[in-house]
Each structure stands twice: as structure tokens, then as C-alpha cells.
Motif scaffolding. Structure first.
Motif, PDB file in Angstrom:
ATOM      1  N   UNK A   1      25.272 -34.011  25.507  1.00 22.43           N
ATOM      2  CA  UNK A   1      24.354 -32.932  25.401  1.00 22.43           C
ATOM      3  C   UNK A   1      23.062 -32.822  25.544  1.00 22.43           C
ATOM      4  N   UNK A   2      22.349 -31.680  25.727  1.00 25.85           N
ATOM      5  CA  UNK A   2      20.986 -31.611  25.757  1.00 25.85           C
ATOM      6  C   UNK A   2      20.377 -32.507  26.868  1.00 25.85           C
ATOM      7  N   UNK A   3      20.771 -32.616  27.963  1.00 24.45           N
ATOM      8  CA  UNK A   3      20.039 -32.975  29.143  1.00 24.45           C
ATOM      9  C   UNK A   3      19.931 -32.160  30.436  1.00 24.45           C
TER      10      UNK A   3
ATOM     11  N   UNK B   1      34.153 -28.837  12.629  1.00 28.38           N
ATOM     12  CA  UNK B   1      35.416 -28.567  12.104  1.00 28.38           C
ATOM     13  C   UNK B   1      36.254 -29.731  11.870  1.00 28.38           C
ATOM     14  N   UNK B   2      36.384 -30.599  12.935  1.00 23.94           N
ATOM     15  CA  UNK B   2      37.108 -31.641  13.123  1.00 23.94           C
ATOM     16  C   UNK B   2      36.488 -32.704  12.354  1.00 23.94           C
ATOM     17  N   UNK B   3      35.103 -32.990  12.249  1.00 27.50           N
ATOM     18  CA  UNK B   3      34.555 -33.840  11.358  1.00 27.50           C
ATOM     19  C   UNK B   3      34.830 -33.642   9.854  1.00 27.50           C
ATOM     20  N   UNK B   4      34.867 -32.272   9.577  1.00 26.56           N
ATOM     21  CA  UNK B   4      34.928 -31.630   8.249  1.00 26.56           C
ATOM     22  C   UNK B   4      36.618 -31.992   7.626  1.00 26.56           C
ATOM     23  N   UNK B   5      37.478 -31.826   8.456  1.00 25.78           N
ATOM     24  CA  UNK B   5      38.990 -31.861   8.335  1.00 25.78           C
ATOM     25  C   UNK B   5      39.052 -33.334   8.076  1.00 25.78           C
TER      26      UNK B   5
ATOM     27  N   UNK C   1      34.793 -37.091   8.331  1.00 22.86           N
ATOM     28  CA  UNK C   1      33.894 -38.304   9.140  1.00 22.86           C
ATOM     29  C   UNK C   1      32.476 -37.940   9.176  1.00 22.86           C
ATOM     30  N   UNK C   2      31.774 -39.091   8.651  1.00 24.50           N
ATOM     31  CA  UNK C   2      30.312 -38.955   8.502  1.00 24.50           C
ATOM     32  C   UNK C   2      29.685 -39.958   9.290  1.00 24.50           C
ATOM     33  N   UNK C   3      28.709 -39.755  10.253  1.00 22.44           N
ATOM     34  CA  UNK C   3      27.791 -40.434  11.166  1.00 22.44           C
ATOM     35  C   UNK C   3      26.457 -40.753  10.336  1.00 22.44           C
ATOM     36  N   UNK C   4      26.315 -42.049  10.087  1.00 24.75           N
ATOM     37  CA  UNK C   4      24.886 -42.484   9.530  1.00 24.75           C
ATOM     38  C   UNK C   4      24.071 -43.096  10.431  1.00 24.75           C
ATOM     39  N   UNK C   5      24.513 -43.467  11.635  1.00 30.20           N
ATOM     40  CA  UNK C   5      23.818 -44.225  12.650  1.00 30.20           C
ATOM     41  C   UNK C   5      23.875 -43.619  14.084  1.00 30.20           C
ATOM     42  N   UNK C   6      22.697 -43.571  14.820  1.00 26.76           N
ATOM     43  CA  UNK C   6      22.653 -43.024  16.001  1.00 26.76           C
ATOM     44  C   UNK C   6      23.402 -44.024  17.186  1.00 26.76           C
ATOM     45  N   UNK C   7      24.022 -43.384  18.081  1.00 25.42           N
ATOM     46  CA  UNK C   7      24.648 -43.973  19.157  1.00 25.42           C
ATOM     47  C   UNK C   7      23.430 -44.637  19.994  1.00 25.42           C
ATOM     48  N   UNK C   8      23.450 -46.109  20.155  1.00 22.84           N
ATOM     49  CA  UNK C   8      22.612 -47.031  21.174  1.00 22.84           C
ATOM     50  C   UNK C   8      22.859 -47.315  22.247  1.00 22.84           C
ATOM     51  N   UNK C   9      24.149 -46.985  22.880  1.00 22.81           N
ATOM     52  CA  UNK C   9      24.437 -47.364  24.187  1.00 22.81           C
ATOM     53  C   UNK C   9      23.789 -46.600  25.483  1.00 22.81           C
TER      54      UNK C   9
ATOM     55  N   UNK D   1      35.788 -46.259  19.194  1.00 23.77           N
ATOM     56  CA  UNK D   1      35.485 -45.837  17.897  1.00 23.77           C
ATOM     57  C   UNK D   1      34.136 -45.408  18.025  1.00 23.77           C
ATOM     58  N   UNK D   2      33.139 -46.050  18.634  1.00 25.77           N
ATOM     59  CA  UNK D   2      31.924 -45.870  18.774  1.00 25.77           C
ATOM     60  C   UNK D   2      31.503 -44.330  19.203  1.00 25.77           C
ATOM     61  N   UNK D   3      32.402 -43.994  20.117  1.00 20.25           N
ATOM     62  CA  UNK D   3      32.072 -42.229  20.360  1.00 20.25           C
ATOM     63  C   UNK D   3      31.863 -41.227  19.405  1.00 20.25           C
ATOM     64  N   UNK D   4      32.275 -41.630  18.053  1.00 19.23           N
ATOM     65  CA  UNK D   4      32.210 -40.811  17.025  1.00 19.23           C
ATOM     66  C   UNK D   4      30.442 -40.710  16.827  1.00 19.23           C
ATOM     67  N   UNK D   5      29.812 -41.742  17.021  1.00 20.22           N
ATOM     68  CA  UNK D   5      28.445 -41.448  16.654  1.00 20.22           C
ATOM     69  C   UNK D   5      27.544 -40.696  17.868  1.00 20.22           C
ATOM     70  N   UNK D   6      28.369 -40.392  18.907  1.00 19.92           N
ATOM     71  CA  UNK D   6      27.674 -39.343  19.855  1.00 19.92           C
ATOM     72  C   UNK D   6      28.484 -38.003  19.592  1.00 19.92           C
ATOM     73  N   UNK D   7      29.618 -37.929  19.315  1.00 15.48           N
ATOM     74  CA  UNK D   7      30.308 -36.749  19.002  1.00 15.48           C
ATOM     75  C   UNK D   7      30.107 -35.899  17.781  1.00 15.48           C
ATOM     76  N   UNK D   8      29.830 -36.652  16.684  1.00 17.06           N
ATOM     77  CA  UNK D   8      29.428 -36.178  15.535  1.00 17.06           C
ATOM     78  C   UNK D   8      28.133 -36.295  14.838  1.00 17.06           C
ATOM     79  N   UNK D   9      27.178 -36.550  15.949  1.00 20.45           N
ATOM     80  CA  UNK D   9      25.774 -36.655  15.460  1.00 20.45           C
ATOM     81  C   UNK D   9      25.158 -35.071  15.784  1.00 20.45           C
TER      82      UNK D   9
END
Length: 267
Positions: free
Chosen positions: A62-64, A92-96, A99-107, A157-165
Motif C-alpha cells: 500500500x501507499x505508493x 480484525x484478522x490480526x486481533x483474532x 498477530x503482533x509485528x514488532x519489526x518492519x519488512x526490509x525486503x 511467514x515474512x509477509x506478516x511484516x507487510x500485511x500487519x504493519x
């Protein structure tokens, strides 16, 4: 022939054309998962150009800003299917699923990958909705979006850093951003959001940085680039005016003469 673009259900969009088509500039406000069913898409963005070939899945962040040219396959048909992964659904998916993301995706900015059997079959499962053989209820549409999220996380699994940021965009360097994106013909509101600013904050920072308004700066910047392309690259305005963010040739020619006191043929 005009582009056939249908919203199959709330967040599923199907595009189909039969001849080369230049898309308009688009601000991508939400992540989306896309599948190139046939033909190919040439995408132009701040980081360069990317080709999306047939049978390729793409996860676009997003945001581009993106500009596209769509090319039909040899069979004569271009088809692209995209499903939006909006913030509310992802939150909503992350809450259910805790899922917690504490690092940004760097790819890399845009992620392309060949469809595995699961993702391939997922898009095949959407064909009845495209062919109007089946209608999707709101509940079923929600389940299909959640299925897409599940399959993405299964593939990487790294996609969670994108989707849930869900962090807000940080303030970007205004001069660097504008020099990278001045050719995109989008609203000032979109530019403000992309740089991590409110509209009023964007205009205020812009005046401090460039000592003019966004509209005046964009026009001058695009015209300077046009002058260079005509004078030093011997290019014709008809071949590049859209790429520089002008909506029509008439406006370009009028603006060019007002700025430089000459017509393009006199340069």
C-alpha cells in the motif's frame, strides 16, 4: 476497445482488454494480491519499471504510486484479477489470531512469485464469480479474502511484516520524494498522504522547501523535463506528455509557450 473492469464483489476486481491499454496513474491506498491470468502488465513506479508476466502472482504494498501499460497475450486477451487486503480486515484478522509485528519488512518493495498449487487453485476458485455463474454473499466474500491472507502467510511467514504493519507512514524527505514522483498525475491529497503528512502540513512544508505551491512547482518541473527531452533527446511531445503527468497536449503546448516564450517546434 475499452477496458472491461468489473467489481465482482466488494474487494475483488477483474480487468479484461483486447488491445494495448495505458492505465492512468493510481495511488494504491491498500495492499492487494493480484494474478496475471493472461497477457502482461508493465508497471512504472518510483523505484523503476517492473514487468508482470502471465501466470504470476504479485503482492503490491500500500501507499505508493503506480502507472501501468497492459499488453494482451498472443491469444488477444489481457486478464488481471486483484483482491484488496484492506486495513480493517487485516486488523480484525490480526486481533483474532493474536498477530503482533514488532519489526518492519526490509525486503524488496514489490513481491512477485510463481503461483504454488494452493494460490493457483485459489484464483481458479474465483472464476465462477467472474463468469457470473455464482454470486458471492458478504460472508462468502469475507471468507475468500481471509483465505487469501492464510495462503500468503503459508507461502512466506515474512509477509506478516507487510500485511500487519499498521503504523502510520513516517514523514518522508519532501524534496527527494517530489523529485522521484513529479511525473505522476495524482491529487495533492494523495501526495500528502504518501509523505506522511496532513494536507495542510504538506502544503506548509512544501512552501518552506520549494518557496512555491505544489501546483506551480509540478508544472515548472514537468516543463523543464519536457524542454530537455525536446532539445537534447529530439523527442516529440505526443510521445511523452502523458509520462510527464500532463492530461492533454493542448494544455502542454499552452503551458510550454507561456514558460519558454517559444513553441516546441521552435526549440
Amino acid at each position: 476497445m475499452e477496458t472491461k473492469r468489473e467489481i465482482i464483489f466488494d474487494k475483488l476486481v477483474y480487468s479484461c482488454i483486447y488491445e494495448k491499454h495505458r492505465g492512468s496513474e493510481e495511488f494504491i491506498p491498500e495492499h492487494f494480491l493480484g494474478f496475471q491470468l493472461s497477457g502482461e502488465t508493465h508497471a512504472f513506479h518510483a523505484d523503476g519499471n517492473t514487468v508482470i508476466p502471465e501466470n504470476t502472482i504479485v503482492l503490491v504494498k500500500k501507499n505508493q504510486l503506480i502507472r501501468t501499460i497492459k499488453y494482451p497475450a498472443k491469444s488477444g486477451k489481457y486478464q488481471f484479477l486483484s483482491i484488496m487486503l484492506d486495513k480493517a480486515t487485516l486488523q480484525q484478522y490480526a486481533l483474532e489470531n493474536k498477530i503482533i509485528v514488532d519489526k518492519k519488512y526490509e525486503g524488496q518493495q514489490k513481491i512477485f512469485f510463481e503461483a504454488d498449487d494452493f494460490l493457483q487453485n485459489y484464483f481458479v476458485s474465483l472464476s465462477p464469480y467472474i463468469n457470473k455463474k455464482k454470486d458471492a454473499s458478504p460472508r462468502l466474500a469475507d471468507l475468500k479474502i481471509r483465505e487469501a491472507i492464510e495462503l500468503l502467510l503459508r507461502s512466506n511467514v515474512d509477509f506478516k511484516k507487510i500485511l500487519f504493519d499498521f503504523s502510520e507512514p513516517f514523514k518522508m524527505d519532501l524534496k527527494e520524494f517530489m523529485n522521484q514522483n513529479y511525473t505522476f498525475n495524482v491529487s495533492v491529497e494523495s501526495l500528502a498522504k504518501l509523505t506522511g503528512r496532513s494536507l495542510s502540513g504538506f502544503k506548509r512544508d512544501f512552501a518552506k522547501t520549494f518557496e512555491t505551491t505544489p501546483k506551480q512547482w509540478l508544472l515548472a518541473k514537468r516543463l523543464d523535463e519536457a524542454y530537455y527531452l525536446i532539445k537534447h533527446k529530439n523527442q516529440k511531445p505526443a510521445n511523452f506528455y502523458l509520462d510527464l503527468g500532463f492530461e492533454n497536449l493542448s494544455h502542454f503546448y499552452t503551458s510550454f509557450k507561456e514558460k519558454f516564450g517559444q513553441t516546441t517546434s521552435q526549440i
